[in-house]
Each structure stands twice: as C-alpha cells, then as structure tokens.
Design an enzyme around this catalytic site. Structure first.
Site, PDB file in Angstrom:
ATOM      1  N   ASP A  34       0.952  -1.098   0.164  1.00  0.00           N
ATOM      2  CA  ASP A  34      -0.155   0.048  -0.035  1.00  0.00           C
ATOM      3  C   ASP A  34       0.645   1.273   0.124  1.00  0.00           C
ATOM      4  OD1 ASP A  34      -2.320  -1.595   0.293  1.00  0.00           O
ATOM      5  OD2 ASP A  34      -3.181  -0.549   1.754  1.00  0.00           O
ATOM      6  N   CYS A  59      -8.565   4.873   0.835  1.00  0.00           N
ATOM      7  CA  CYS A  59      -9.125   4.838   2.294  1.00  0.00           C
ATOM      8  C   CYS A  59      -8.414   5.660   3.419  1.00  0.00           C
ATOM      9  CB  CYS A  59      -9.404   3.422   2.837  1.00  0.00           C
ATOM     10  SG  CYS A  59     -10.114   2.258   1.622  1.00  0.00           S
ATOM     11  N   TYR A  91      -7.944 -13.796   4.077  1.00  0.00           N
ATOM     12  CA  TYR A  91      -6.844 -13.234   4.627  1.00  0.00           C
ATOM     13  C   TYR A  91      -7.024 -12.659   6.350  1.00  0.00           C
ATOM     14  CZ  TYR A  91      -9.026  -8.851   3.191  1.00  0.00           C
ATOM     15  OH  TYR A  91     -10.124  -7.964   2.936  1.00  0.00           O
ATOM     16  N   ASN A 102     -18.183  11.904   2.240  1.00  0.00           N
ATOM     17  CA  ASN A 102     -17.652  13.104   1.666  1.00  0.00           C
ATOM     18  C   ASN A 102     -17.984  14.277   2.791  1.00  0.00           C
ATOM     19  OD1 ASN A 102     -17.502  11.855  -0.639  1.00  0.00           O
ATOM     20  ND2 ASN A 102     -19.505  12.817  -1.576  1.00  0.00           N
ATOM     21  N   HIS A 149     -17.302   9.229  -1.083  1.00  0.00           N
ATOM     22  CA  HIS A 149     -16.240   8.645  -1.949  1.00  0.00           C
ATOM     23  C   HIS A 149     -14.864   8.193  -1.329  1.00  0.00           C
ATOM     24  CE1 HIS A 149     -19.011  10.557  -4.739  1.00  0.00           C
ATOM     25  NE2 HIS A 149     -18.575   9.554  -5.584  1.00  0.00           N
ATOM     26  N   GLU A 187      -4.223   0.525  -2.063  1.00  0.00           N
ATOM     27  CA  GLU A 187      -3.349  -0.546  -2.640  1.00  0.00           C
ATOM     28  C   GLU A 187      -2.682  -0.274  -4.098  1.00  0.00           C
ATOM     29  OE1 GLU A 187      -7.201  -1.957  -0.585  1.00  0.00           O
ATOM     30  OE2 GLU A 187      -6.752  -0.539  -2.185  1.00  0.00           O
TER      31      GLU A 187
END
Length: 224
Positions: A34, A59, A91, A102, A149, A187
């Site tokens: 990441d 994120c 995982y 937002n 978002h 990621e």
C-alpha cells in the site's frame, strides 16, 4: 546500523515529514503493498498519485477510539442484506470498513480536490477528538455525509496486537511519529496484470521516486 533499522528509520522520518511510505503487509496475508500517507498531509496532488500510481481504493484509517467517539460503525454491521450476513475473507476475520463519506463542502466528492478536502477534514476531526473536545456523532454528521467517496476504516482496538492489516500498520506509523491516528492507505496494482503490484515492482517504484519501502514484519517487530 542494520539495513532493516536504516529502512525503518528512513520510513519513519519520511512519514513524520508528511511524505508517503510503501508498506508491504505479508505474503501469507493480502500480499499487497500500500501507498500510505499521514491523512493530514494529503493534497490534491497526493490524491492524483494515489489513483494513478497506486490504483486501489483510497481509504482513511482512524483509530478504534476515534471511531467510537464519533459513532462510526463497522459497515457490515449496518447493512441489512443477506450479502452482509457472513463473510469468508481468506486473509482476515473481518473487514475494517466503516462508512464511506464526503465532506459537506465538497460537490460530487470524487475529484482530487474534493477527496483531498474530505481526507484532510477527517484528519482535522481526528485531531479534535484526540484533543478531548466534545465531538460526537452529531458533530461528525454536521461535517460529513454518507455515502461518499472516501472510505473510512476502523483500526483494531489493540492495533497490531489485534490485527496485522495495512490499517493497523499505518496507524502504528502514525503513533510512532507522534501524529494523529488518521492515515491514508491505497493498494498498489499492476497496470499490465491487474493484480497486486509485485514486491519487486513496488521496491523499484519506491527507489525511482525516492520513497521509503518497508516490510510489515519490520514494523511489527519494531512497533508492536
């Protein structure tokens, strides 16, 4: 000084300065790298780098204590649909996703400017809560709307002692560098294969751009 210690020190110094760090978790977990920023340092240019160079989901991870203070739930607990009744993540035991939001002063919320605004306002909110100001769910709702978002992630209560995800690795970096518990994680994907960027390619990206690269196991060993 060992090479591992040198890598960690460089990563912490960069993060303290508001610069991005590449963190690879574990080959037996997600096996992903990441691109991670302190949330308060994110600019529209940083959002452009995250979406163009990383390509995953942008994120903001916040600590469990902050999430509790402002009433941010685990998203799967709020979805009244059979798809959320159970999961089978290969995982981990559970997802760390909370609400996607937002900031209320954004327009659509998806532009680089809008997402940077939401991210830095989330960082400001975290600092406010950490300072002990009376700030709860109603105050959060006055500033942020959902859905939005920017996905918020909840860190595990005991950090790396509970969970070894990028959420907790990033928050451990923030704690070690005396920054508020709010970090951006995204990621890194491979444009050619569509899969997670290989560790070799991630290391080369880091070298080419002058960014630190650190292994999750190094962070766990040093910071847990």
């Amino acid at each position: 000084m060992s090479s591992q210690t040198g890598r960690l020190d460089r990563a912490l110094a960069a993060f303290r300065a508001g610069e991005p760090v590449l963190i690879h978790d574990f080959d037996d977990r997600e096996g992903e790298t990441d691109l991670v920023y302190p949330a308060g340092a994110v600019t529209p240019e940083a959002v452009a780098r995250l979406r163009n160079d990383a390509g995953g989901l942008i994120c903001v991870a916040v600590s469990d204590a902050v999430a509790d203070a402002v009433g941010l739930p685990f998203l799967e607990d709020q979805i009244d649909h059979p798809a959320a009744a159970s999961h089978d993540l290969a995982y981990d035991d559970r997802s760390s996703f909370s609400l996607p939001v937002n900031h209320r002063d954004t327009f659509t919320g998806i532009t680089d400017d809008d997402r940077a605004r939401t991210i830095t306002e989330l960082a400001s909110m975290v600092s406010t809560v950490e300072a002990g100001v009376d700030y709860g769910a109603e105050e959060f709702a006055a500033e942020f709307r959902a859905p939005g978002h920017v996905h918020v992630l909840r860190g595990a209560p005991d950090g790396l002692a509970d969970r070894l995800g990028h959420t907790e690795l990033g928050l451990a970096m923030a704690a070690e560098t005396d920054q508020p518990p709010a970090v951006v994680v995204c990621e890194m994907l491979d444009d050619e294969t569509g899969r997670a960027l290989s560790t070799e390619a991630a290391r080369e990206y880091a070298r080419r751009n002058g960014f630190p690269y650190v292994e999750g196991e190094e962070l766990v060993e040093a910071l847990r």
